[in-house]
Design a protein around this motif. Structure first.
Motif, PDB file in Angstrom:
ATOM      1  N   PHE A   1       3.714  13.885  53.249  1.00  0.00           N
ATOM      2  CA  PHE A   1       3.297  11.492  53.593  1.00  0.00           C
ATOM      3  C   PHE A   1       2.184  12.076  53.227  1.00  0.00           C
ATOM      4  CE2 PHE A   1       6.187  10.089  56.943  1.00  0.00           C
ATOM      5  CZ  PHE A   1       6.688  10.354  56.060  1.00  0.00           C
ATOM      6  N   THR A   2       0.993  13.123  52.750  1.00  0.00           N
ATOM      7  CA  THR A   2      -0.705  13.592  52.167  1.00  0.00           C
ATOM      8  C   THR A   2      -0.674  12.265  51.307  1.00  0.00           C
ATOM      9  OG1 THR A   2       0.304  15.799  51.696  1.00  0.00           O
ATOM     10  CG2 THR A   2      -0.865  15.371  54.153  1.00  0.00           C
ATOM     11  N   PRO A   3      -0.237  13.064  49.387  1.00  0.00           N
ATOM     12  CA  PRO A   3      -0.715  11.766  48.436  1.00  0.00           C
ATOM     13  C   PRO A   3      -1.456  11.033  48.135  1.00  0.00           C
ATOM     14  CG  PRO A   3       1.469  13.482  48.524  1.00  0.00           C
ATOM     15  CD  PRO A   3       1.363  13.444  49.446  1.00  0.00           C
ATOM     16  N   THR A   4      -0.500   9.763  49.626  1.00  0.00           N
ATOM     17  CA  THR A   4      -1.275   8.557  48.741  1.00  0.00           C
ATOM     18  C   THR A   4      -2.891   8.586  49.875  1.00  0.00           C
ATOM     19  OG1 THR A   4      -0.182   7.464  50.822  1.00  0.00           O
ATOM     20  CG2 THR A   4       0.763   7.460  48.296  1.00  0.00           C
ATOM     21  N   LYS A   5      -2.992   9.232  50.896  1.00  0.00           N
ATOM     22  CA  LYS A   5      -3.952   9.207  51.525  1.00  0.00           C
ATOM     23  C   LYS A   5      -5.410  10.407  51.159  1.00  0.00           C
ATOM     24  CE  LYS A   5      -5.430   8.047  55.537  1.00  0.00           C
ATOM     25  NZ  LYS A   5      -5.728   6.375  56.810  1.00  0.00           N
ATOM     26  N   MET A   6      -4.492  11.354  50.857  1.00  0.00           N
ATOM     27  CA  MET A   6      -5.430  12.322  49.550  1.00  0.00           C
ATOM     28  C   MET A   6      -6.126  11.528  48.881  1.00  0.00           C
ATOM     29  SD  MET A   6      -5.589  13.613  47.372  1.00  0.00           S
ATOM     30  CE  MET A   6      -4.232  13.554  46.688  1.00  0.00           C
ATOM     31  N   ALA A   7      -5.263  10.101  48.042  1.00  0.00           N
ATOM     32  CA  ALA A   7      -5.513   9.743  46.729  1.00  0.00           C
ATOM     33  C   ALA A   7      -6.763   8.733  47.127  1.00  0.00           C
ATOM     34  CB  ALA A   7      -4.358   9.191  46.390  1.00  0.00           C
ATOM     35  N   ALA A   8      -6.348   8.267  48.213  1.00  0.00           N
ATOM     36  CA  ALA A   8      -7.408   6.669  48.371  1.00  0.00           C
ATOM     37  C   ALA A   8      -8.333   7.175  49.392  1.00  0.00           C
ATOM     38  CB  ALA A   8      -6.702   6.297  49.856  1.00  0.00           C
ATOM     39  N   LEU A   9      -8.726   8.180  49.600  1.00  0.00           N
ATOM     40  CA  LEU A   9      -9.821   8.855  50.586  1.00  0.00           C
ATOM     41  C   LEU A   9     -10.950   9.800  49.484  1.00  0.00           C
ATOM     42  CD1 LEU A   9      -9.091  10.193  54.152  1.00  0.00           C
ATOM     43  CD2 LEU A   9      -9.769   8.007  53.824  1.00  0.00           C
ATOM     44  N   TRP A  10     -10.245  10.215  48.261  1.00  0.00           N
ATOM     45  CA  TRP A  10     -11.089  11.100  47.629  1.00  0.00           C
ATOM     46  C   TRP A  10     -11.403  10.611  46.760  1.00  0.00           C
ATOM     47  CZ3 TRP A  10     -13.606  15.575  49.228  1.00  0.00           C
ATOM     48  CH2 TRP A  10     -13.758  16.086  50.573  1.00  0.00           C
ATOM     49  N   PHE A  11     -10.428  10.044  45.725  1.00  0.00           N
ATOM     50  CA  PHE A  11     -10.485   9.720  44.147  1.00  0.00           C
ATOM     51  C   PHE A  11     -10.939   7.794  44.346  1.00  0.00           C
ATOM     52  CE2 PHE A  11      -8.165  13.415  44.259  1.00  0.00           C
ATOM     53  CZ  PHE A  11      -8.479  13.765  43.151  1.00  0.00           C
ATOM     54  N   PRO A  12     -11.401   7.618  43.366  1.00  0.00           N
ATOM     55  CA  PRO A  12     -11.722   6.304  42.566  1.00  0.00           C
ATOM     56  C   PRO A  12     -10.586   5.789  42.163  1.00  0.00           C
ATOM     57  CG  PRO A  12     -12.777   8.122  40.921  1.00  0.00           C
ATOM     58  CD  PRO A  12     -11.618   8.845  42.220  1.00  0.00           C
ATOM     59  N   ASP A  13     -10.602   4.552  41.863  1.00  0.00           N
ATOM     60  CA  ASP A  13      -9.578   3.498  41.567  1.00  0.00           C
ATOM     61  C   ASP A  13      -9.012   4.327  40.182  1.00  0.00           C
ATOM     62  OD1 ASP A  13     -11.602   2.391  40.099  1.00  0.00           O
ATOM     63  OD2 ASP A  13     -11.507   0.506  40.469  1.00  0.00           O
ATOM     64  N   HIS A  14     -10.120   4.936  39.548  1.00  0.00           N
ATOM     65  CA  HIS A  14      -9.038   4.598  38.137  1.00  0.00           C
ATOM     66  C   HIS A  14      -8.100   6.215  37.844  1.00  0.00           C
ATOM     67  CE1 HIS A  14     -13.218   6.488  38.008  1.00  0.00           C
ATOM     68  NE2 HIS A  14     -12.330   7.036  36.862  1.00  0.00           N
TER      69      HIS A  14
ATOM     70  N   ASP B   1      -2.728   4.055  36.330  1.00  0.00           N
ATOM     71  CA  ASP B   1      -4.171   4.125  36.029  1.00  0.00           C
ATOM     72  C   ASP B   1      -5.457   3.402  35.721  1.00  0.00           C
ATOM     73  OD1 ASP B   1      -4.690   5.831  38.989  1.00  0.00           O
ATOM     74  OD2 ASP B   1      -5.075   7.696  37.770  1.00  0.00           O
ATOM     75  N   LYS B   2      -4.972   3.579  34.068  1.00  0.00           N
ATOM     76  CA  LYS B   2      -5.389   2.414  32.968  1.00  0.00           C
ATOM     77  C   LYS B   2      -5.514   0.844  33.096  1.00  0.00           C
ATOM     78  CE  LYS B   2      -6.209   6.242  30.079  1.00  0.00           C
ATOM     79  NZ  LYS B   2      -7.291   6.332  29.946  1.00  0.00           N
ATOM     80  N   THR B   3      -3.880   0.505  33.110  1.00  0.00           N
ATOM     81  CA  THR B   3      -3.566  -1.040  33.336  1.00  0.00           C
ATOM     82  C   THR B   3      -3.688  -1.472  34.414  1.00  0.00           C
ATOM     83  OG1 THR B   3      -1.246  -0.403  32.906  1.00  0.00           O
ATOM     84  CG2 THR B   3      -2.999  -0.037  30.617  1.00  0.00           C
ATOM     85  N   LYS B   4      -3.431  -0.739  35.441  1.00  0.00           N
ATOM     86  CA  LYS B   4      -3.197  -0.859  37.036  1.00  0.00           C
ATOM     87  C   LYS B   4      -1.602  -2.198  36.463  1.00  0.00           C
ATOM     88  CE  LYS B   4      -6.552  -0.019  38.346  1.00  0.00           C
ATOM     89  NZ  LYS B   4      -6.408   1.987  38.846  1.00  0.00           N
ATOM     90  N   LYS B   5      -1.007  -2.047  36.128  1.00  0.00           N
ATOM     91  CA  LYS B   5       0.132  -2.699  35.897  1.00  0.00           C
ATOM     92  C   LYS B   5       1.506  -1.708  36.996  1.00  0.00           C
ATOM     93  CE  LYS B   5      -0.553  -5.008  31.499  1.00  0.00           C
ATOM     94  NZ  LYS B   5      -0.925  -5.737  30.312  1.00  0.00           N
ATOM     95  N   PHE B   6       1.518  -1.981  37.986  1.00  0.00           N
ATOM     96  CA  PHE B   6       2.122  -0.744  38.325  1.00  0.00           C
ATOM     97  C   PHE B   6       3.292  -1.718  38.485  1.00  0.00           C
ATOM     98  CE2 PHE B   6      -1.916  -0.188  40.813  1.00  0.00           C
ATOM     99  CZ  PHE B   6      -1.863   1.044  40.762  1.00  0.00           C
ATOM    100  N   ILE B   7       4.112  -2.738  38.802  1.00  0.00           N
ATOM    101  CA  ILE B   7       4.744  -3.707  39.046  1.00  0.00           C
ATOM    102  C   ILE B   7       5.673  -3.632  37.389  1.00  0.00           C
ATOM    103  CG2 ILE B   7       6.390  -6.435  39.807  1.00  0.00           C
ATOM    104  CD1 ILE B   7       3.255  -6.979  41.153  1.00  0.00           C
ATOM    105  N   GLU B   8       4.943  -4.138  36.722  1.00  0.00           N
ATOM    106  CA  GLU B   8       5.292  -4.517  35.172  1.00  0.00           C
ATOM    107  C   GLU B   8       6.272  -3.087  35.141  1.00  0.00           C
ATOM    108  OE1 GLU B   8       2.069  -7.461  35.294  1.00  0.00           O
ATOM    109  OE2 GLU B   8       2.810  -5.142  35.824  1.00  0.00           O
ATOM    110  N   ALA B   9       5.261  -1.592  35.236  1.00  0.00           N
ATOM    111  CA  ALA B   9       5.913  -1.006  34.661  1.00  0.00           C
ATOM    112  C   ALA B   9       7.208   0.134  35.530  1.00  0.00           C
ATOM    113  CB  ALA B   9       4.397   0.671  35.196  1.00  0.00           C
ATOM    114  N   ILE B  10       6.816  -0.412  36.488  1.00  0.00           N
ATOM    115  CA  ILE B  10       8.251   0.409  37.858  1.00  0.00           C
ATOM    116  C   ILE B  10       9.471  -0.511  37.146  1.00  0.00           C
ATOM    117  CG2 ILE B  10       9.464  -0.214  40.183  1.00  0.00           C
ATOM    118  CD1 ILE B  10       6.087   1.166  41.135  1.00  0.00           C
ATOM    119  N   LYS B  11       9.436  -1.817  37.193  1.00  0.00           N
ATOM    120  CA  LYS B  11      10.814  -2.645  36.321  1.00  0.00           C
ATOM    121  C   LYS B  11      11.060  -2.279  35.617  1.00  0.00           C
ATOM    122  CE  LYS B  11       9.713  -7.252  39.497  1.00  0.00           C
ATOM    123  NZ  LYS B  11       9.026  -8.537  39.418  1.00  0.00           N
TER     124      LYS B  11
END
Length: 482
Positions: free
Chosen positions: A159-172, A320-330
């Motif tokens: 479960f740690t990846p999303t927490k680690m990414a949110a706390l340590w890494f910038p949005d891009h 990461d570059k486009t922020k098009k999460f929904i489109e890419a996943i669909k």
């Protein structure tokens, strides 16, 4: 503030539409977002620990016959050494999500690393009295106890990846970091499938196999204990890390139950996880009826995971570059549903190794690869609920649906009257109906997600609100939860 050797200024990504005013630079300087080079060390430690835990999980599956012979138990008992991970994860996942969001990343990962090491070490204890006549009676319980400890560690680690990414890494860089940490788990599975048969060719070599995996677990635990000194950096890397206080666990859970987009994601992606779990678990049994060997089934499983890792890397960089999460996943879910239908056809044909291998590779590339992107989307649509709580419930949904799907598919198999080409070790079963049902479930969940899933990116909007001085982010998130 001048940056030190271990600090970098977090680049400000312009998320505003053309024509909007520039960011509030005064507020930007006041917040002083920074990223630290140590984030890559934290990411590496979590990747190593995820990989080690996955290797312990699948230690015995590739050498099941040899393990059963050495420990003097049935194949069903050996299968339970893997199944215990799923059984233990379902109830303990709630505690793991609470601990990660409330107690913190460092304490959670430390506990997970020590449990992982303890389980690995206990598994090799049965090798010490190997010449004793009593050894045959105590070996399996000790190994099973060690596997159970490692299974307890799994939700604390996975479960740690999303927490680690949110706390340590910038949005891009968040999606890329999440992808790397999340894909370490299937990489460990891939390594175990390749390494276990190589390290344990005979019964006498099985202790060597367990010793190698125990050394990896001990090294990962030592590195985490020494270098994982804090849960978050001194200065946050983004506005969401600065402003997000993560809702209290109980209140966050209630918010998720009122979040329509999140519940839809919980159902659809949980079904997707179940489909891929069934595919990985039952692939050998499906293919052996048509005369395909265990080695070929193992190759197809390796292609599934390897191409999934490649696809996840490409998809992570893209979102990461486009922020098009929904489109890419669909798009990926739609393509994976088409590939699942193709697998239904080719797996029932004989002498089609190339076609089966290509379909398995594509299934991993389009379907398995969306896992990290979906974890990021889960956080985006549930913000400000804690990252571990939102992603943990998705994981639990996938585990529960996996058990249901496996039981259902096995119940739908029928004995094959004559199958001269079969390479199955036991009586061959017809998987025609179960495989058709599996592809149908994949297609239905993909269609539901494609048509009905819509949500704002709440975390990105909260960051935009902080940087541009608007109230857009919180207002949208609040209205969606009503």
């Amino acid at each position: 503030m001048p940056s030190t050797e271990d600090e970098e200024t977090s680049p400000l990504v312009d998320v505003s539409p053309p024509g909007e005013r520039a960011p509030n630079t005064a507020l930007r300087k006041l917040l002083g977002f920074k990223v630290y080079k140590k984030r890559w060390l934290v990411l590496s430690l979590i990747c190593l620990l995820n990989c080690s835990n996955a290797m312990l999980w699948l230690t015995f599956a590739p050498v099941a016959d040899l393990s059963a012979q050495t420990m003097k138990v049935s194949l069903n008992a050996i299968n339970w050494l893997s199944v215990v991970y799923v059984v233990v994860a379902i109830p303990l996942s709630f505690g793991a999500t609470w601990m990660l969001d409330i107690v913190g990343l460092r304490a959670t990962i430390l506990l997970g690393s020590w449990l992982n090491m303890g389980g690995a070490v206990i598994r090799i204890l049965w090798c010490v009295p190997a010449q004793n006549s009593f050894a045959g009676r105590i070996s399996y319980p000790l190994v099973f106890f060690g596997q159970t400890l490692a299974a307890v560690a799994q939700p604390l680690i996975i479960f740690t990846p999303t927490k680690m990414a949110a706390l340590w890494f910038p949005d891009h860089q968040r999606a890329t970091a999440n992808m790397m940490a999340s894909m370490a788990n299937p990489l460990g599975i891939l390594i175990a499938n390749i390494a276990s048969p190589k390290l344990a060719r005979t019964a006498k070599q099985l202790p060597i196999l367990l010793l190698v995996y125990a050394i990896i677990a001990c090294v990962s635990c030592f590195l985490v204990t020494v270098f994982m000194r804090r849960s978050a950096p001194p200065t946050p890397p983004s506005a969401s890390a600065e402003l997000s206080t993560s809702e209290p666990f109980r209140h966050g859970f209630k918010l998720l139950l009122r979040n329509r987009a999140y519940l839809l994601l919980l159902l659809c992606f949980g079904s997707g996880v179940a489909v891929f779990t069934c595919f990985s678990t039952l692939l050998d049994q499906i293919l052996c009826v048509q005369g395909y060997t265990n080695d070929f089934a193992g190759l197809c499983g390796a292609l599934f995971i390897a191409f999934g890792i490649v696809g996840a890397a490409l998809l992570g960089l893209y979102v990461d570059k486009t922020k098009k999460f929904i489109e890419a996943i669909k798009v990926n879910m739609s393509l994976s549903a088409m590939v699942a239908c193709a697998f239904t056809v080719v797996c029932l044909m004989q002498d089609q190794k190339v076609a089966v291998a290509i379909v398995c590779a594509l299934f991993g590339f389009f379907g398995f690869s969306i896992y990290p992107a979906v974890m990021e989307l889960t956080v985006e649509c549930s913000y400000p609920v804690g990252e571990a709580t939102s992603t943990g419930l998705v994981f639990i949904s996938g585990q529960v649906q996996s058990l249901i799907y496996i039981i259902l598919l096995q119940a739908l198999t029928t004995p094959v009257a004559e199958s001269p080409r079969s390479t199955c070790t036991l009586a061959p079963q017809s998987w025609k109906v179960p495989v058709m049902l599996l592809s149908t479930l994949c297609a239905v969940s993909s269609c539901i997600f494609l048509i009905f899933f819509h949500t704002p990116y709440r975390r990105l909007e909260a960051e935009k609100a902080a940087i541009y001085g608007t109230g857009q982010g919180n207002g949208t998130a609040a209205s969606e939860n009503k």
